[in-house]
Scaffold this motif. Structure first.
Motif, PDB file in Angstrom:
ATOM      1  N   THR A  39      92.245  67.231  -5.602  1.00  0.00           N
ATOM      2  CA  THR A  39      91.569  65.982  -5.229  1.00  0.00           C
ATOM      3  C   THR A  39      91.423  65.867  -3.713  1.00  0.00           C
ATOM      4  O   THR A  39      90.463  65.267  -3.238  1.00  0.00           O
ATOM      5  CB  THR A  39      92.322  64.756  -5.786  1.00  0.00           C
ATOM      6  OG1 THR A  39      93.729  64.940  -5.616  1.00  0.00           O
ATOM      7  CG2 THR A  39      92.024  64.578  -7.258  1.00  0.00           C
ATOM      8  N   ARG A  85      87.843  65.390   0.807  1.00  0.00           N
ATOM      9  CA  ARG A  85      87.372  65.868   2.126  1.00  0.00           C
ATOM     10  C   ARG A  85      85.883  66.167   2.077  1.00  0.00           C
ATOM     11  O   ARG A  85      85.149  65.906   3.025  1.00  0.00           O
ATOM     12  CB  ARG A  85      88.151  67.113   2.563  1.00  0.00           C
ATOM     13  CG  ARG A  85      89.464  66.760   3.264  1.00  0.00           C
ATOM     14  CD  ARG A  85      90.174  67.979   3.810  1.00  0.00           C
ATOM     15  NE  ARG A  85      90.709  68.814   2.754  1.00  0.00           N
ATOM     16  CZ  ARG A  85      91.833  68.544   2.087  1.00  0.00           C
ATOM     17  NH1 ARG A  85      92.533  67.477   2.366  1.00  0.00           N
ATOM     18  NH2 ARG A  85      92.262  69.352   1.131  1.00  0.00           N
ATOM     19  N   GLU A 120      97.384  57.906   4.335  1.00  0.00           N
ATOM     20  CA  GLU A 120      97.603  57.004   3.192  1.00  0.00           C
ATOM     21  C   GLU A 120      96.843  57.522   1.969  1.00  0.00           C
ATOM     22  O   GLU A 120      96.098  58.493   2.067  1.00  0.00           O
ATOM     23  CB  GLU A 120      97.111  55.598   3.567  1.00  0.00           C
ATOM     24  CG  GLU A 120      97.993  54.983   4.642  1.00  0.00           C
ATOM     25  CD  GLU A 120      97.399  53.728   5.241  1.00  0.00           C
ATOM     26  OE1 GLU A 120      96.352  53.267   4.765  1.00  0.00           O
ATOM     27  OE2 GLU A 120      98.004  53.234   6.197  1.00  0.00           O
ATOM     28  N   VAL A 147      93.954  57.256  -0.916  1.00  0.00           N
ATOM     29  CA  VAL A 147      92.633  56.696  -1.191  1.00  0.00           C
ATOM     30  C   VAL A 147      92.751  55.838  -2.459  1.00  0.00           C
ATOM     31  O   VAL A 147      93.643  56.078  -3.284  1.00  0.00           O
ATOM     32  CB  VAL A 147      91.660  57.891  -1.378  1.00  0.00           C
ATOM     33  CG1 VAL A 147      90.338  57.471  -1.961  1.00  0.00           C
ATOM     34  CG2 VAL A 147      91.476  58.621  -0.055  1.00  0.00           C
ATOM     35  N   GLY A 197      97.200  67.879  -6.264  1.00  0.00           N
ATOM     36  CA  GLY A 197      97.050  66.633  -5.496  1.00  0.00           C
ATOM     37  C   GLY A 197      96.797  65.421  -6.371  1.00  0.00           C
ATOM     38  O   GLY A 197      96.586  64.326  -5.875  1.00  0.00           O
ATOM     39  N   ARG A 230      98.939  61.150  -7.896  1.00  0.00           N
ATOM     40  CA  ARG A 230      99.720  60.918  -6.676  1.00  0.00           C
ATOM     41  C   ARG A 230     100.606  59.685  -6.810  1.00  0.00           C
ATOM     42  O   ARG A 230     101.376  59.375  -5.925  1.00  0.00           O
ATOM     43  CB  ARG A 230      98.764  60.641  -5.558  1.00  0.00           C
ATOM     44  CG  ARG A 230      98.401  61.572  -4.427  1.00  0.00           C
ATOM     45  CD  ARG A 230      99.180  62.708  -4.054  1.00  0.00           C
ATOM     46  NE  ARG A 230      98.967  63.057  -2.662  1.00  0.00           N
ATOM     47  CZ  ARG A 230      98.181  64.040  -2.254  1.00  0.00           C
ATOM     48  NH1 ARG A 230      97.551  64.799  -3.096  1.00  0.00           N
ATOM     49  NH2 ARG A 230      98.069  64.306  -0.977  1.00  0.00           N
ATOM     50  N   GLN A 247      98.126  56.429 -11.461  1.00  0.00           N
ATOM     51  CA  GLN A 247      97.194  57.543 -11.711  1.00  0.00           C
ATOM     52  C   GLN A 247      97.672  58.394 -12.889  1.00  0.00           C
ATOM     53  O   GLN A 247      96.862  58.890 -13.674  1.00  0.00           O
ATOM     54  CB  GLN A 247      97.053  58.421 -10.468  1.00  0.00           C
ATOM     55  CG  GLN A 247      96.318  57.738  -9.319  1.00  0.00           C
ATOM     56  CD  GLN A 247      96.126  58.647  -8.107  1.00  0.00           C
ATOM     57  OE1 GLN A 247      96.435  59.845  -8.138  1.00  0.00           O
ATOM     58  NE2 GLN A 247      95.621  58.077  -7.026  1.00  0.00           N
ATOM     59  N   ARG A 295      92.897  71.174   9.673  1.00  0.00           N
ATOM     60  CA  ARG A 295      92.540  69.885   9.073  1.00  0.00           C
ATOM     61  C   ARG A 295      92.930  68.744  10.003  1.00  0.00           C
ATOM     62  O   ARG A 295      93.981  68.812  10.631  1.00  0.00           O
ATOM     63  CB  ARG A 295      93.276  69.712   7.732  1.00  0.00           C
ATOM     64  CG  ARG A 295      92.515  70.236   6.547  1.00  0.00           C
ATOM     65  CD  ARG A 295      93.328  70.252   5.292  1.00  0.00           C
ATOM     66  NE  ARG A 295      94.054  69.029   4.983  1.00  0.00           N
ATOM     67  CZ  ARG A 295      94.761  68.832   3.871  1.00  0.00           C
ATOM     68  NH1 ARG A 295      94.830  69.801   2.972  1.00  0.00           N
ATOM     69  NH2 ARG A 295      95.385  67.701   3.647  1.00  0.00           N
TER      70      ARG A 295
END
Ligand code: AMP
Length: 192
Positions: free
Chosen positions: A1, A6, A27, A29, A55, A58, A62, A132
């Protein structure tokens, strides 16, 4: 994710701008946005014969939503693998990480086995490496706090389901990969 987000952030439109700000703060999303990018991906042909989520989930919300998505799609949970790593080593993995802008190969300037032969250039394809924007010390600290608060509770969530496997992630990537392969091939021991 993370990759999917990104990609959305790089579009540069208003939504992309908002996502980038959250990513750079370390943080999470919003759940709704993550479900949107995830569902789109899972519906694609390339996921038909199985997929690995990296990912996601989280947080516990979810994970509950993912159980619903799986039941709607008539799919099994499969296995959940915790890659266990001490915080100081994780910090080095993150802040030393460099990625090829062309082929996505990952390097690490703090690990002699993973350092590129030529500074900032990919050994495989010769293209430039980048870092990144959230792979800096300050954002790492926030990402780690977010992990402890929101993501770590998932360990109990999946342990209770009997789906949790643990791989020690201190060693070189080939050893870690072979441990993961064993688990996926049904040869690992789950944690209970
Ligand atoms: P990663 O590439 O997994 O390190 O994720 C980078 C960033 O993307 C995280 O710090 C979050 O801001 C965001 N992100 C990735 N996956 C999720 C998710 N499942 N839920 C919320 N935010 C996420």
């Amino acid at each position: 994710t993370g990759d999917l987000l990104r990609e959305a952030a790089n579009k540069g439109d208003e939504l992309g701008q908002k996502i980038k700000e959250i990513l750079d703060k370390g943080e999470l999303v919003t759940d709704e946005l993550v479900y949107e990018v995830l569902k789109k991906k899972l519906a694609q042909e390339e996921c038909r014969n199985g997929y690995i989520l990296d990912g996601f989930p989280r947080n516990v919300e979810q994970a509950i939503k993912y159980d619903e998505i799986l039941s709607d799609m008539n799919l099994d949970l499969g296995v959940v693998i915790l890659l266990n790593i001490p915080e100081d080593l994780l910090m080095k993995r993150i802040t030393g990480r460099r990625i090829c802008s062309n082929c996505g190969e990952i390097y690490n300037i703090y690990d002699e086995l993973m350092t590129p032969k030529k500074d900032s250039v990919c050994d495989k394809c010769g293209c430039m490496l980048y870092q990144r924007s959230d792979d800096n010390e300050e954002t790492f600290n926030n990402r780690f706090k977010t992990y402890l608060l929101k993501t770590e509770p998932l360990i109990n969530y999946y342990r209770d389901k009997g789906a949790l496997y643990v791989v020690e992630n201190r060693d070189d990537k080939y050893k870690v990969l072979s441990e993961i392969e064993k688990i996926i091939n049904g040869l690992g021991d789950s944690v209970d």
